[in-house]
Scaffold this motif. Structure first.
Motif, PDB file in Angstrom:
ATOM      1  N   GLN A   1      34.121  62.089  19.656  1.00 36.02           N
ATOM      2  CA  GLN A   1      32.678  61.977  19.942  1.00 36.02           C
ATOM      3  C   GLN A   1      32.454  61.061  21.123  1.00 36.02           C
ATOM      4  OE1 GLN A   1      31.471  60.727  15.938  1.00 36.02           O
ATOM      5  NE2 GLN A   1      33.384  61.840  15.585  1.00 36.02           N
ATOM      6  N   VAL A   2      32.768  59.778  20.973  1.00 36.59           N
ATOM      7  CA  VAL A   2      32.699  58.809  22.051  1.00 36.59           C
ATOM      8  C   VAL A   2      34.047  58.129  22.161  1.00 36.59           C
ATOM      9  CG1 VAL A   2      31.652  56.685  22.899  1.00 36.59           C
ATOM     10  CG2 VAL A   2      30.229  58.425  21.820  1.00 36.59           C
ATOM     11  N   GLN A   3      34.553  58.083  23.361  1.00 39.73           N
ATOM     12  CA  GLN A   3      35.804  57.395  23.628  1.00 39.73           C
ATOM     13  C   GLN A   3      35.547  56.234  24.579  1.00 39.73           C
ATOM     14  OE1 GLN A   3      35.796  61.021  24.280  1.00 39.73           O
ATOM     15  NE2 GLN A   3      36.080  61.102  22.058  1.00 39.73           N
ATOM     16  N   LEU A   4      36.119  55.084  24.267  1.00 43.51           N
ATOM     17  CA  LEU A   4      36.011  53.900  25.095  1.00 43.51           C
ATOM     18  C   LEU A   4      37.415  53.499  25.530  1.00 43.51           C
ATOM     19  CD1 LEU A   4      33.521  51.808  22.918  1.00 43.51           C
ATOM     20  CD2 LEU A   4      32.961  53.248  24.882  1.00 43.51           C
ATOM     21  N   VAL A   5      37.595  53.307  26.815  1.00 53.34           N
ATOM     22  CA  VAL A   5      38.900  52.965  27.353  1.00 53.34           C
ATOM     23  C   VAL A   5      38.771  51.720  28.215  1.00 53.34           C
ATOM     24  CG1 VAL A   5      40.860  53.719  28.729  1.00 53.34           C
ATOM     25  CG2 VAL A   5      39.629  55.368  27.319  1.00 53.34           C
ATOM     26  N   GLU A   6      39.473  50.659  27.814  1.00 59.15           N
ATOM     27  CA  GLU A   6      39.457  49.403  28.554  1.00 59.15           C
ATOM     28  C   GLU A   6      40.570  49.374  29.593  1.00 59.15           C
ATOM     29  OE1 GLU A   6      38.615  48.223  24.140  1.00 59.15           O
ATOM     30  OE2 GLU A   6      39.952  49.593  25.224  1.00 59.15           O
ATOM     31  N   SER A   7      40.332  48.608  30.637  1.00 58.85           N
ATOM     32  CA  SER A   7      41.349  48.370  31.644  1.00 58.85           C
ATOM     33  C   SER A   7      41.082  47.026  32.304  1.00 58.85           C
ATOM     34  CB  SER A   7      41.377  49.484  32.693  1.00 58.85           C
ATOM     35  OG  SER A   7      40.154  49.544  33.407  1.00 58.85           O
ATOM     36  N   GLY A   8      42.069  46.521  33.011  1.00 62.03           N
ATOM     37  CA  GLY A   8      41.901  45.295  33.773  1.00 62.03           C
ATOM     38  C   GLY A   8      42.563  44.070  33.196  1.00 62.03           C
ATOM     39  N   GLY A   9      43.134  44.178  32.016  1.00 65.20           N
ATOM     40  CA  GLY A   9      43.814  43.038  31.439  1.00 65.20           C
ATOM     41  C   GLY A   9      45.116  42.737  32.151  1.00 65.20           C
ATOM     42  N   GLY A  10      45.681  41.593  31.824  1.00 64.57           N
ATOM     43  CA  GLY A  10      46.929  41.200  32.434  1.00 64.57           C
ATOM     44  C   GLY A  10      47.218  39.737  32.234  1.00 64.57           C
ATOM     45  N   LEU A  11      48.156  39.238  33.006  1.00 71.07           N
ATOM     46  CA  LEU A  11      48.571  37.844  32.960  1.00 71.07           C
ATOM     47  C   LEU A  11      47.924  37.087  34.111  1.00 71.07           C
ATOM     48  CD1 LEU A  11      50.412  35.552  31.866  1.00 71.07           C
ATOM     49  CD2 LEU A  11      52.188  36.426  33.405  1.00 71.07           C
ATOM     50  N   VAL A  12      47.305  35.966  33.796  1.00 72.77           N
ATOM     51  CA  VAL A  12      46.639  35.162  34.808  1.00 72.77           C
ATOM     52  C   VAL A  12      46.857  33.688  34.494  1.00 72.77           C
ATOM     53  CG1 VAL A  12      44.426  35.122  33.574  1.00 72.77           C
ATOM     54  CG2 VAL A  12      44.462  34.837  36.066  1.00 72.77           C
ATOM     55  N   GLN A  13      46.904  32.867  35.527  1.00 72.87           N
ATOM     56  CA  GLN A  13      47.063  31.433  35.344  1.00 72.87           C
ATOM     57  C   GLN A  13      45.756  30.786  34.917  1.00 72.87           C
ATOM     58  OE1 GLN A  13      48.749  29.602  38.821  1.00 72.87           O
ATOM     59  NE2 GLN A  13      50.587  30.871  38.779  1.00 72.87           N
ATOM     60  N   PRO A  14      45.827  29.655  34.220  1.00 70.53           N
ATOM     61  CA  PRO A  14      44.599  28.935  33.887  1.00 70.53           C
ATOM     62  C   PRO A  14      43.763  28.664  35.130  1.00 70.53           C
ATOM     63  CG  PRO A  14      46.442  28.003  32.693  1.00 70.53           C
ATOM     64  CD  PRO A  14      47.022  28.994  33.666  1.00 70.53           C
ATOM     65  N   GLY A  15      42.460  28.864  34.995  1.00 67.07           N
ATOM     66  CA  GLY A  15      41.550  28.718  36.116  1.00 67.07           C
ATOM     67  C   GLY A  15      41.355  29.982  36.918  1.00 67.07           C
ATOM     68  N   GLY A  16      42.145  30.993  36.641  1.00 66.90           N
ATOM     69  CA  GLY A  16      42.043  32.245  37.360  1.00 66.90           C
ATOM     70  C   GLY A  16      40.966  33.151  36.818  1.00 66.90           C
ATOM     71  N   SER A  17      40.913  34.349  37.371  1.00 64.62           N
ATOM     72  CA  SER A  17      39.874  35.306  37.024  1.00 64.62           C
ATOM     73  C   SER A  17      40.454  36.682  36.761  1.00 64.62           C
ATOM     74  CB  SER A  17      38.849  35.425  38.158  1.00 64.62           C
ATOM     75  OG  SER A  17      38.186  34.199  38.409  1.00 64.62           O
ATOM     76  N   LEU A  18      39.775  37.426  35.917  1.00 65.17           N
ATOM     77  CA  LEU A  18      40.063  38.823  35.669  1.00 65.17           C
ATOM     78  C   LEU A  18      38.752  39.557  35.483  1.00 65.17           C
ATOM     79  CD1 LEU A  18      43.010  38.804  33.083  1.00 65.17           C
ATOM     80  CD2 LEU A  18      43.130  39.608  35.444  1.00 65.17           C
ATOM     81  N   ARG A  19      38.767  40.827  35.799  1.00 67.04           N
ATOM     82  CA  ARG A  19      37.614  41.676  35.561  1.00 67.04           C
ATOM     83  C   ARG A  19      38.041  42.850  34.692  1.00 67.04           C
ATOM     84  NH1 ARG A  19      34.211  45.808  39.400  1.00 67.04           N
ATOM     85  NH2 ARG A  19      32.142  45.469  38.484  1.00 67.04           N
ATOM     86  N   LEU A  20      37.455  42.934  33.512  1.00 65.96           N
ATOM     87  CA  LEU A  20      37.729  44.028  32.600  1.00 65.96           C
ATOM     88  C   LEU A  20      36.691  45.125  32.771  1.00 65.96           C
ATOM     89  CD1 LEU A  20      38.517  42.078  29.297  1.00 65.96           C
ATOM     90  CD2 LEU A  20      40.051  42.625  31.203  1.00 65.96           C
ATOM     91  N   SER A  21      37.137  46.353  32.603  1.00 69.24           N
ATOM     92  CA  SER A  21      36.249  47.501  32.663  1.00 69.24           C
ATOM     93  C   SER A  21      36.421  48.334  31.408  1.00 69.24           C
ATOM     94  CB  SER A  21      36.550  48.370  33.888  1.00 69.24           C
ATOM     95  OG  SER A  21      36.355  47.660  35.088  1.00 69.24           O
ATOM     96  N   CYS A  22      35.361  48.967  30.997  1.00 68.30           N
ATOM     97  CA  CYS A  22      35.399  49.862  29.846  1.00 68.30           C
ATOM     98  C   CYS A  22      34.547  51.074  30.161  1.00 68.30           C
ATOM     99  CB  CYS A  22      34.893  49.163  28.593  1.00 68.30           C
ATOM    100  SG  CYS A  22      34.713  50.249  27.160  1.00 68.30           S
TER     101      CYS A  22
END
Length: 121
Positions: A1-22
């Motif tokens: 019916q509805v599918q949700l797919v995440e992306s954008g995760g990973g390994l990052v150092q403290p103080g860093g940034s990531l952007r997740l998408s769904c």
């Protein structure tokens, strides 16, 4: 019916940034709130942030001022910009959405498969 797919995760150092998408696909009509939850090893799943179809947002106290949730309704996508990441942010992050009827009653909840975020030096 509805599918949700995440992306954008990973390994990052403290103080860093990531952007997740769904991205949502399937029977996406009447999707209302979307949001992000996370679950660390040995802990229960917890709310991170939510956003309504109109753009109103809500954040857990632990991420206020660091994380920003947004959505692009035309693309059926919700984002989570994560800045100033801390080791305690390490978790599997899950996208969720609800679908409601015309008076706002929840019809269904949907969950993505999760994406791992690891904050470590």
């Amino acid at each position: 019916q509805v599918q949700l797919v995440e992306s954008g995760g990973g390994l990052v150092q403290p103080g860093g940034s990531l952007r997740l998408s769904c991205g949502a696909s399937g029977s996406i009509s009447r999707i209302n709130n979307m949001g992000w939850y996370r679950q660390a090893v040995g802990k229960e799943r917890e709310l991170v942030a939510t956003i309504t179809s109109g753009g109103s947002t809500n954040y857990a106290d632990s991420v206020k001022g660091r994380f920003t949730i947004s959505r692009d309704n035309a693309k059926n996508t919700v984002y989570l910009q994560m800045n100033s990441l801390k080791p305690e942010d390490t978790a599997v992050y899950y996208c969720n959405a609800d679908r409601r009827d015309t008076i706002g009653s929840i019809l269904d909840y949907y969950w993505g498969q999760g994406t791992q975020v690891t904050v470590s030096s």
